[in-house]
Design an enzyme around this catalytic site. Structure first.
Site, PDB file in Angstrom:
ATOM      1  N   GLN A  99      74.256  22.905  17.086  1.00  0.00           N
ATOM      2  CA  GLN A  99      74.413  21.532  17.554  1.00  0.00           C
ATOM      3  C   GLN A  99      73.213  21.173  18.424  1.00  0.00           C
ATOM      4  O   GLN A  99      72.879  21.882  19.368  1.00  0.00           O
ATOM      5  CB  GLN A  99      75.712  21.358  18.352  1.00  0.00           C
ATOM      6  N   HIS A 105      79.862  15.043  16.074  1.00  0.00           N
ATOM      7  CA  HIS A 105      79.464  14.453  14.797  1.00  0.00           C
ATOM      8  C   HIS A 105      79.837  15.382  13.652  1.00  0.00           C
ATOM      9  O   HIS A 105      79.776  16.590  13.764  1.00  0.00           O
ATOM     10  CB  HIS A 105      77.979  14.092  14.759  1.00  0.00           C
ATOM     11  N   LEU A 106      80.258  14.752  12.573  1.00  0.00           N
ATOM     12  CA  LEU A 106      80.698  15.447  11.370  1.00  0.00           C
ATOM     13  C   LEU A 106      79.674  15.192  10.275  1.00  0.00           C
ATOM     14  O   LEU A 106      79.370  14.046   9.951  1.00  0.00           O
ATOM     15  CB  LEU A 106      82.068  14.905  10.946  1.00  0.00           C
TER      16      LEU A 106
END
Length: 119
Positions: A99, A105-106
């Protein structure tokens, strides 16, 4: 529940606010989906909550319905993008998992065969 305050230095909060341009694929009441600037597949879209949460675990513990909204948006993105052969959704939670923007966030990835294991 009151949404957390948006940090001024959060890139994704600035995209939500319209201060930073992004190629928006789908925008809803609780989520925004936009194309990744460094795509890892022919289709690579990020789905984010409009409210700031550092990562998926933070979002899940404070707003589980927001987490569900992200997956609903991901399915809508996949349909709009024609990912009829399947797609992958990925959360990277924490720096050790890759990350780099600390706003949940996907990733929605598709458009080519996605081998297993990923990475």
């Amino acid at each position: 529940m009151t949404a957390p305050e948006r940090p001024d230095d959060c890139l994704f909060c600035r995209i939500v606010a319209g201060d930073v341009p992004a190629e928006i694929v789908l925008a809803g009441e609780t989520t925004v989906a936009f194309r990744d600037l460094n795509p890892q597949a022919p289709t690579h879209v990020l789905v984010i909550p409009r409210s700031h949460y550092e990562n998926a675990a933070d979002l899940a513990s404070h707003d589980s319905s927001g987490l569900a909204d992200m997956f609903t948006t991901a399915a809508q993105v996949a349909e709009r993008e024609g990912l009829t052969g399947g797609y992958r959704t990925v959360f990277n939670t924490g720096a050790g998992a890759g990350q780099t923007v600390f706003h949940a966030h996907l990733h929605v990835l598709g458009g080519r065969p996605l081998g297993w294991p990923p990475g």
